[in-house]
Design an enzyme around this catalytic site. Structure first.
Site, PDB file in Angstrom:
ATOM      1  N   HIS A 109       0.815  -1.227   0.000  1.00 54.75           N
ATOM      2  CA  HIS A 109       0.000   0.000   0.000  1.00 54.75           C
ATOM      3  C   HIS A 109       0.845   1.271   0.000  1.00 54.75           C
ATOM      4  O   HIS A 109       0.363   2.344   0.343  1.00 54.75           O
ATOM      5  CB  HIS A 109      -0.954  -0.005   1.214  1.00 54.75           C
ATOM      6  CG  HIS A 109      -1.970  -1.096   1.128  1.00 54.75           C
ATOM      7  ND1 HIS A 109      -2.708  -1.512   2.204  1.00 54.75           N
ATOM      8  CD2 HIS A 109      -2.360  -1.874   0.085  1.00 54.75           C
ATOM      9  CE1 HIS A 109      -3.516  -2.493   1.827  1.00 54.75           C
ATOM     10  NE2 HIS A 109      -3.324  -2.736   0.554  1.00 54.75           N
ATOM     11  N   GLY A 175      -1.228  -9.327  12.646  1.00 52.41           N
ATOM     12  CA  GLY A 175      -1.731  -7.970  12.852  1.00 52.41           C
ATOM     13  C   GLY A 175      -2.548  -7.399  11.725  1.00 52.41           C
ATOM     14  O   GLY A 175      -2.472  -6.206  11.420  1.00 52.41           O
TER      15      GLY A 175
HETATM   16  N1  APR Z   1      -0.737  -7.729  17.909  1.00 52.59           N
HETATM   17  C1  APR Z   1      -1.324  -8.420  16.880  1.00 52.59           C
HETATM   18  N2  APR Z   1      -2.434  -8.006  16.230  1.00 52.59           N
HETATM   19  C2  APR Z   1      -2.990  -6.849  16.667  1.00 52.59           C
HETATM   20  C3  APR Z   1      -2.454  -6.075  17.725  1.00 52.59           C
HETATM   21  C4  APR Z   1      -1.272  -6.556  18.341  1.00 52.59           C
HETATM   22  N3  APR Z   1      -0.688  -5.883  19.366  1.00 52.59           N
HETATM   23  N4  APR Z   1      -3.254  -4.978  17.914  1.00 52.59           N
HETATM   24  C5  APR Z   1      -4.244  -5.079  16.992  1.00 52.59           C
HETATM   25  N5  APR Z   1      -4.099  -6.200  16.253  1.00 52.59           N
HETATM   26  C6  APR Z   1      -4.943  -6.710  15.157  1.00 52.59           C
HETATM   27  C7  APR Z   1      -6.420  -6.403  15.271  1.00 52.59           C
HETATM   28  O1  APR Z   1      -7.073  -7.390  16.064  1.00 52.59           O
HETATM   29  C8  APR Z   1      -6.840  -6.465  13.809  1.00 52.59           C
HETATM   30  O2  APR Z   1      -7.137  -7.793  13.412  1.00 52.59           O
HETATM   31  O3  APR Z   1      -4.501  -6.038  13.988  1.00 52.59           O
HETATM   32  C9  APR Z   1      -5.578  -5.992  13.064  1.00 52.59           C
HETATM   33  C10 APR Z   1      -5.690  -4.567  12.548  1.00 52.59           C
HETATM   34  O4  APR Z   1      -6.655  -4.562  11.525  1.00 52.59           O
HETATM   35  P1  APR Z   1      -6.910  -3.209  10.703  1.00 52.59           P
HETATM   36  O5  APR Z   1      -6.978  -2.068  11.650  1.00 52.59           O
HETATM   37  O6  APR Z   1      -8.056  -3.479   9.776  1.00 52.59           O
HETATM   38  O7  APR Z   1      -5.571  -2.993   9.862  1.00 52.59           O
HETATM   39  P2  APR Z   1      -5.157  -3.699   8.502  1.00 52.59           P
HETATM   40  O8  APR Z   1      -5.685  -5.113   8.457  1.00 52.59           O
HETATM   41  O9  APR Z   1      -3.714  -3.504   8.346  1.00 52.59           O
HETATM   42  O10 APR Z   1      -5.939  -2.813   7.395  1.00 52.59           O
HETATM   43  C11 APR Z   1      -5.659  -3.111   6.038  1.00 52.59           C
HETATM   44  O11 APR Z   1      -6.912  -1.162   5.386  1.00 52.59           O
HETATM   45  O12 APR Z   1      -7.401   1.045   5.658  1.00 52.59           O
HETATM   46  C12 APR Z   1      -6.688   0.167   4.911  1.00 52.59           C
HETATM   47  O13 APR Z   1      -4.751   0.659   3.717  1.00 52.59           O
HETATM   48  C13 APR Z   1      -5.228   0.453   5.010  1.00 52.59           C
HETATM   49  O14 APR Z   1      -3.398  -1.126   5.010  1.00 52.59           O
HETATM   50  C14 APR Z   1      -4.653  -0.826   5.606  1.00 52.59           C
HETATM   51  C15 APR Z   1      -5.693  -1.855   5.227  1.00 52.59           C
END
Ligand code: APR
Length: 231
Positions: A109, A175
């Site tokens: 991204h 994550g």
């Molecule tokens: N350790 C492991 N996992 C964690 C932790 C932690 N300390 N804290 C949070 N999480 C997990 C949450 O439970 C969730 O499943 O990380 C995940 C975060 O999910 P999102 O906030 O949706 O982030 P992401 O999956 O990276 O989003 C994907 O969405 O908005 C777009 O471009 C943006 O790259 C991003 C994409």
């Protein structure tokens, strides 16, 4: 003496990877999308309508990056390079994997520390954690924009990422809520014989054949890395 080929580990990460470092995720209760409307800051339409608002959104996130450090999870991934070929495929735009020591990182991204020309996408500049403002122009005189993939735009490194996942011996997903495509769909390319781990305190929708390690990356990745390095 036969040189045995190093096993290949792919680590596929999302915003939860950087949560222990102090960067907000997107969809957790206090996440970025609970404070900003994605339509106003992370789409080409938002850029056309109000570029200053988009520039400010990324300036705030880039400034935060200057104040945070990689966590034990980032460092554990880098430590795996001692014994394995390691490819990090991340949805994150921060540079914490690189600063944590990983040498092969694919940013699906884009990257917060980079900006690019709106006239020629091949012109990409590294501004580190600096600010990008209206009137900051590329060498061809066009406004610079964040080198970040907005919703509706083409994801980077798709082919290379899918090939790495298809060919890896071990796939670690850490994550990510696995809600954003095409990134989330890439983990389906893993071969049936690959070992699969999912590290998350929540329970993202993952294919059934993942071993779910329920907890935080900064605790569970060092433990998993220890196990894999002691083999
Ligand atoms: N350790 C492991 N996992 C964690 C932790 C932690 N300390 N804290 C949070 N999480 C997990 C949450 O439970 C969730 O499943 O990380 C995940 C975060 O999910 P999102 O906030 O949706 O982030 P992401 O999956 O990276 O989003 C994907 O969405 O908005 C777009 O471009 C943006 O790259 C991003 C994409």
């Amino acid at each position: 003496m036969t040189m045995n080929k190093k096993q290949h580990i792919v680590v596929f990460t999302g915003a939860g990877m950087s949560a222990p470092s102090g960067l907000a995720t997107f969809r957790d209760p206090d996440g970025i999308w609970s404070r900003y409307n994605v339509e106003e800051v992370a789409t080409p339409q938002a850029w056309a309508a109000d570029p200053n608002k988009v520039l400010e959104f990324y300036n705030i996130r880039r400034t935060q990056l200057a104040d945070v450090e990689p966590n034990e999870g980032h460092r554990a991934i880098a430590a795996l390079e001692e014994k394995y070929q390691v490819t990090v495929i991340t949805q994150n735009v921060d540079n914490l994997h690189e600063r944590g020591g990983s040498s092969s990182v694919l940013h699906l991204h884009g990257e917060l520390t980079k900006v690019r020309s709106t006239a020629d996408p091949a012109l990409v500049y590294d501004i580190g954690t600096g600010l990008l403002n209206p009137g900051d122009l590329c060498e061809k005189g066009s406004q610079l924009r964040p080198h970040v993939v907005w919703f509706g735009e083409q994801v980077f490194h798709t082919e290379e990422a899918c090939e790495a996942i298809a060919g890896c011996d071990i796939l670690i997903v850490a994550g990510t809520s696995l809600q954003v495509y095409p990134a989330a769909g890439m983990i389906l390319y893993a071969s049936p014989t690959a070992e699969r781990y999912l590290i998350d305190p929540g329970s993202p929708e993952a294919p059934e054949n993942f071993q779910h390690l329920n907890g935080s990356v900064d605790i569970l990745l060092p433990q998993l890395a220890r196990t894999l390095l002691d083999r």
